[in-house]
Design a protein around this motif. Structure first.
Motif: not given
Length: 779
Positions: A575-579, A607-611, A628-632, A649-651
């Motif tokens: 759940e990242l919305h990986a970009a 990495t994405g908007e959520r971390g 969709d950012g899913a890794l295989t 995000a922001g850590a």
């Protein structure tokens, strides 16, 4: 069809020139003679050019063509014979450089008078072709080993006679095996060159796909390579490839046909003439097709095969007897490099790699081969580090056991060796079979842990609580999907933040079905779920998912039965919305955006908007990130391990955090400590001390020639700096900087007893030889 009258002839000649008149003449059925200058010039002085003549619209079996200068002095006579396409063909050697125009007269049966034609011809450029032979080290060694002693000596003499060199890059570039195989990719060439008496020159022949590896320039430059010969390029040309610290490598794009076997060097004769002419016609020429007095042009032919080189050399000798130009220079790369910048249109441009096409799913054989080679390299690397210390310890035995046996400890225990550049805290199986948390194992060093008491360190079945597919510790709450066995939920108790995507989950195998689970706990340390899934190919997948009380990651170990004909696709949806995606490559990092393919070493980061999510992957070498950012991750049958760490995000992050995390999955090495040794060694310590953040020791091993040890350093933070390396468990008297194949480069930036300062370019690598190595630390 009526012939044109004199008025038509003069009108056509004045308005359109002889070329247009020739074309119209064809349409009107008039006999025409066309001339074509070739790039071939005759011996001995290269003043006479081979000119081809083509006769059209003549119904005759043959004819005679005579050539004259403007003063009507005869230059030569040629017979014209059928070409096979309705035309007649002939050729003459003519001094075009001194003749702005020539006149030909054609006589043939059926013609009432000679057909006279004026020709304005421009000489072709004079070409020099450099033939460079770069042989794969493994293939060359096998080829020579297959010959008897006398044929082998003859073959070696032939290779030396044509200036053959050993390629600095092996046929299969080790980009996903480990750090040192890539850093030392020129080592096989250096070794085979020494065995065969050939040289490993400053050039390396590689493919376009290999040139896309971002860290390749730094590694080649640090191995003594100055020029890259790009094989099978779409077109010829010269380019600069930027390297570290403002350095650059010359990239020579060699067209696909520029190989001796494709140019007919072995056969010679007509095939060689036509093949060379086609090659030269396709090469760019500065300023067009040359005017009188135009400079020579340069082309490069690269040979990589060992077959029939003696015949090819004989074909080249015959060629140079026949032609002054194109002349073929054999085995002199420096001469090509001196002349090449003047021979290509547009000068030398910056190399712009082509966007790679999506790679196909790796085959089962590929994944198995890479997993085996990665495991072997990981073990070899750790053993090489230990081999720098063990011979210095008094006593008998080898490896870490020699050190463990000599430790004078009051209580038996376990010696744990950490082969990475970062201190680690890990769950380790000790010598007595118990599993305990080994805290703060020094980087590139060992720590002694006494034997535990009681029945601690053993996994125990967890009591039933109505949640057979879920476990929770102080770090994570985790649950499996009761149907697929994938991780359906991964949350941190502090904020209940969900990290697993609802649609896919983590560690999912398409088509797998969960059969059973059990839960176990290591009191105060960790909890785990052991699951069995039925695989779609008919076998099973045993999975162990471990979460810890204090360690901020989860470990997954899959063991897939052999049965399918494709690699196992393990899928991870966060759940990242990986970009963005980045992954480790040898001596560097590569970045991309979904969708992308990743040929990686130990770690990947999404990495994405959520971390962000970090994955450490020791076995599988290939991954694919979808839109969709899913890794295989494509794993082999047998074991596939994954370690997952997440951060919001922001850590705050250090640049080297991915390496610290990814390298943490490297297995530690253990040995039992009997407690009866007599050597007063410390209970813990590092082999060498490197206390600067952003710099790592990626390899430490005895020198190939036995003189000292070689340390390989990598800069991770993007800052050019002097890295200082100090004595730890081992000390040293002196140090010399070397290239990546251990050739001496002189004194380093700073050197003293038990200390050396080494200049490291940003994101670069360097190597140093430590001399006079001794056991430096005693309790």
């Amino acid at each position: 069809m009526p012939h044109p009258d004199r008025r038509q002839f003069l009108s056509l000649l004045a308005s359109a020139g002889t070329a247009a008149f020739a074309r119209l003449g064809n349409a009107l059925g008039v006999v025409t003679v066309a001339a074509e200058a070739t790039p071939f010039f005759a011996q001995p002085d290269g003043q006479r050019c081979l000119v081809r003549f083509f006769v059209s619209d003549l119904d005759a079996p043959a004819g005679r063509l005579r050539a004259f200068d403007r003063a009507r002095r005869q230059l030569g006579t040629a017979g014209v014979v059928p070409l096979g396409d309705g035309r007649l063909y002939g050729e003459l050697w003519l001094p075009l450089g001194a003749l702005p125009r020539i006149r030909t007269e054609l006589e043939a049966p059926g013609l009432r008078r000679p057909v006279a034609t004026w020709h304005a011809l421009t000489p072709a450029p004079r070409w020099t072709i450099h033939w460079v032979t770069l042989l794969d080290p493994e293939n060359l060694q096998q080829h020579l080993a297959s010959l008897e002693r006398i044929p082998r000596a003859v073959e070696t003499a032939t290779l030396q006679g044509i200036g053959a060199m050993v390629n600095s890059v092996p046929a299969s570039m080790p980009t996903v095996i480990g750090d040192l195989p890539f850093l030392r990719l020129a080592e096989p060439g250096e070794r085979v060159a020494a065995l065969t008496g050939l040289t490993r020159g400053p050039a390396a022949a590689i493919t376009d796909a290999e040139l896309r590896v971002p860290s390749l320039a730094a590694v080649l430059a640090a191995s003594g390579v100055t020029t890259i010969l790009l094989k099978d390029a779409p077109a010829g040309g010269l380019h600069w490839l930027p390297g570290p610290q403002g350095s650059r490598l010359l990239v020579v794009a060699v067209p696909a046909g520029a190989a001796p076997e494709r140019l007919g060097f072995r056969e010679g004769g007509y095939r060689m003439v036509r093949s060379v002419e086609r090659l030269l016609a396709d090469l760019p020429v500065e300023g067009g097709a040359g005017s009188e007095g135009a400079p020579e042009r340069t082309a490069l032919v690269v040979g990589t095969e060992t077959e029939d080189l003696a015949r090819a050399a004989a074909g080249v000798r015959d060629w140079n007897v026949r032609f002054a130009y194109p002349r073929i220079v054999v085995g002199d790369p420096p001469a090509f490099l001196r002349a090449a910048p003047r021979s290509y249109a547009g000068g030398i441009s910056l190399w712009a790699p082509q966007s790679p096409a999506g790679r196909p799913v790796p085959s089962l054989a590929e994944t198995m081969d890479h997993a085996q080679r990665r495991a072997a390299e990981s073990s070899r690397r750790a053993d090489a580090m230990i081999a720098c210390l063990a011979p210095l310890v008094p006593g008998t035995g080898t490896g870490l056991e020699r050190v463990a046996n000599q430790l004078a400890m009051p209580v038996p225990g376990t010696l744990v060796f950490n082969p990475t550049s970062y201190a680690r805290t890990e769950l380790v199986r000790m010598a007595d079979g118990s599993e305990r948390v080994a805290t703060d194992i020094p980087p590139l060093g060992y720590a002694y842990f006494p034997r535990g008491t009681g029945d601690g360190g053993q996994w125990r079945a967890m009591a039933e609580d109505g949640f057979p597919h879920a476990i929770q510790t102080g770090q994570f709450r985790l649950a499996l999907d009761p149907d697929t066995g994938a991780i359906r939920s991964l949350a941190q108790p502090a904020d209940s933040r969900e990290w697993a995507s609802e649609s896919l989950g983590l560690n999912a195998v398409p088509g797998a079905r969960l059969e059973w689970t059990t839960r176990e706990a290591l009191p105060g340390v960790a909890a785990r779920i052991v699951a069995r899934r039925r695989a779609p190919w008919g076998g099973g997948i045993r999975t162990v998912v471990t979460v810890y009380e204090r360690l901020p990651w989860i470990d997954i170990v899959n063991h897939a039965d052999l049965g399918g004909d494709e690699p196992v696709a393990y899928r991870f949806g966060f759940e990242l919305h990986a970009a963005g995606v980045e992954w480790e490559i040898p001596a560097g990092v590569e970045r991309g955006a979904p969708p992308c393919d990743c040929a990686h070493l130990r770690w990947l980061r999404l990495t994405g908007e959520r971390g962000s999510a970090l994955l450490a992957v020791p076995q599988a070498a290939f991954g694919r990130v979808d839109h969709d950012g899913a890794l295989t991750s494509y794993g082999p049958p047998g074991e596939s391990r994954f370690r997952i760490g997440v951060s919001p995000a922001g850590a705050f992050r250090f640049r080297e955090d991915p390496w610290r995390f990814g390298w943490g999955i490297e297995p530690v090495v253990t040995a039992p400590v009997p407690g009866t040794g007599g050597a007063l060694l410390p209970t813990f310590g590092s082999l060498l001390v490197l206390d600067q953040p952003g710099v790592a020791i990626v390899g430490l091993q005895p020198a190939a020639d036995g003189d000292g040890v070689i340390a390989y350093l990598q800069e991770l933070g993007g800052l050019s700096r002097v890295a200082t390396l100090g004595a730890g468990l081992i000390g040293f008297e002196d140090a010399r900087q070397v290239d990546l194949v251990e050739r001496d480069l002189g004194p380093p930036a700073m050197v003293m007893r038990n200390g050396v300062g080494l200049m490291l370019p940003a994101h670069g690598v360097a190597a140093v030889r430590l001399l006079g190595v001794t056991l430096a630390t005693r309790a």
